[in-house]
Scaffold this motif. Sequence first.
Motif, PDB file in Angstrom:
ATOM      1  N   ALA A   1      47.755 -13.649  -1.966  1.00 33.76           N
ATOM      2  CA  ALA A   1      46.985 -14.856  -1.646  1.00 33.76           C
ATOM      3  C   ALA A   1      47.276 -15.954  -2.653  1.00 33.76           C
ATOM      4  O   ALA A   1      47.474 -17.118  -2.284  1.00 33.76           O
ATOM      5  N   ASP A   2      47.322 -15.594  -3.932  1.00 39.93           N
ATOM      6  CA  ASP A   2      47.577 -16.626  -4.939  1.00 39.93           C
ATOM      7  C   ASP A   2      48.991 -17.169  -4.846  1.00 39.93           C
ATOM      8  O   ASP A   2      49.234 -18.338  -5.167  1.00 39.93           O
ATOM      9  N   LEU A   3      49.920 -16.336  -4.383  1.00 44.84           N
ATOM     10  CA  LEU A   3      51.289 -16.810  -4.182  1.00 44.84           C
ATOM     11  C   LEU A   3      51.305 -17.913  -3.127  1.00 44.84           C
ATOM     12  O   LEU A   3      52.012 -18.923  -3.259  1.00 44.84           O
ATOM     13  N   VAL A   4      50.496 -17.723  -2.076  1.00 40.52           N
ATOM     14  CA  VAL A   4      50.386 -18.747  -1.037  1.00 40.52           C
ATOM     15  C   VAL A   4      49.726 -20.007  -1.597  1.00 40.52           C
ATOM     16  O   VAL A   4      50.162 -21.131  -1.331  1.00 40.52           O
ATOM     17  N   PHE A   5      48.678 -19.835  -2.415  1.00 43.40           N
ATOM     18  CA  PHE A   5      47.973 -20.984  -2.984  1.00 43.40           C
ATOM     19  C   PHE A   5      48.887 -21.811  -3.886  1.00 43.40           C
ATOM     20  O   PHE A   5      48.729 -23.026  -3.996  1.00 43.40           O
ATOM     21  N   ALA A   6      49.836 -21.129  -4.555  1.00 41.67           N
ATOM     22  CA  ALA A   6      50.716 -21.835  -5.488  1.00 41.67           C
ATOM     23  C   ALA A   6      51.561 -22.892  -4.786  1.00 41.67           C
ATOM     24  O   ALA A   6      51.968 -23.874  -5.402  1.00 41.67           O
ATOM     25  N   VAL A   7      51.812 -22.702  -3.481  1.00 36.78           N
ATOM     26  CA  VAL A   7      52.600 -23.669  -2.718  1.00 36.78           C
ATOM     27  C   VAL A   7      51.911 -25.032  -2.702  1.00 36.78           C
ATOM     28  O   VAL A   7      52.561 -26.083  -2.662  1.00 36.78           O
TER      29      VAL A   7
END
Length: 344
Positions: free
Chosen positions: A209-215
Amino acid sequence: MPPPMSVPAWLWAATLAALLGLILLDLIIVNRRPHKVTIAESARWIALYIGCALAFGAGVWIFAGDEQAASYLTGYITEYTLSVDNLFIFMLIMANFAVPAIHQHRVLLIGIVMALVMRGIFIGVGAQAVQRFSWVFWLFGGILIYTAWKFAFNSKEDEEYDPNGGVVRLVRRLFPVTDDYHGSRLTIKQDGRRLLTPMFIVIIAIGGADLVFAVDSIPAIFGITQDAYLVFAANAFALMGLRQLYFLLGGLVEKLVYLTYGLAVILGFIGVKLVLHALHENELPFINGGEHVTWAPEINNWISLAVIVTVLAVTTVASLLRSRRDTRQAVEPSVSEPADQARN
């Protein structure tokens, strides 16, 4: 935007050591015995993390000047605000996997450490990209404007996020997973086989989820400062305070009904700021013949800070007023019902 600072290797090392020390302190104090984190405990930790973030900002002000300090503070507030919106997804993941309350703080801590590593890599790549290729500002600006549009016109109910998404399904397919939790353990040995526990799957989901948020968040802060050191510090302090904010806010996050619209305004504003900066740095041959567009205005970080703080204040107050009105309207019918029944 102010130019990036020249940060010596020893300062990077000292900053990383200080952040690692905070994480170890958290592990030693909070993780020495699993327990349900209380509101009072969360408030104390949040005060500590915000105090550390502000102390770091004061150091930037003293040694690098007010422009760099404004860049850091604006970036920190932006990242922390985006993190609040991410709490919705964390709550969804915790509920979906029925994580015991006494182990939720451990899940979030490990997930945040993973996020720090991933974002550190992204920031390193992003910093090199914005220094070498001016067209990256167009890309980042476009990402933020598109994200702002999604925030403004897609409700929470319309957002599609699957806690059992691709990475989690792949892990389940490749490795055997137990049905039940075994304390906070990530793996157990059973009948001579090493098995993953649901705790491991939850951590993968949080990290994904945080990987997606980093975008969204990484382009946002590069729209405020191109300094990799300040970008990393702002992200680190925002992430480290996120775990305790999860326990402090809890269901209160759902009362911030206008937060998404506030984030849409903030991301749209930063996106426009990036596009204007891209015009100043323009080297694309099909725009102004590849020359810099000097007439495009630049937005300094003091204006950015004022806009972001104002938007947050307005959306928070409006959300609380809306929540109070909805609560009052929900109570009034239940109060009037007995009186109606008595008349009948």
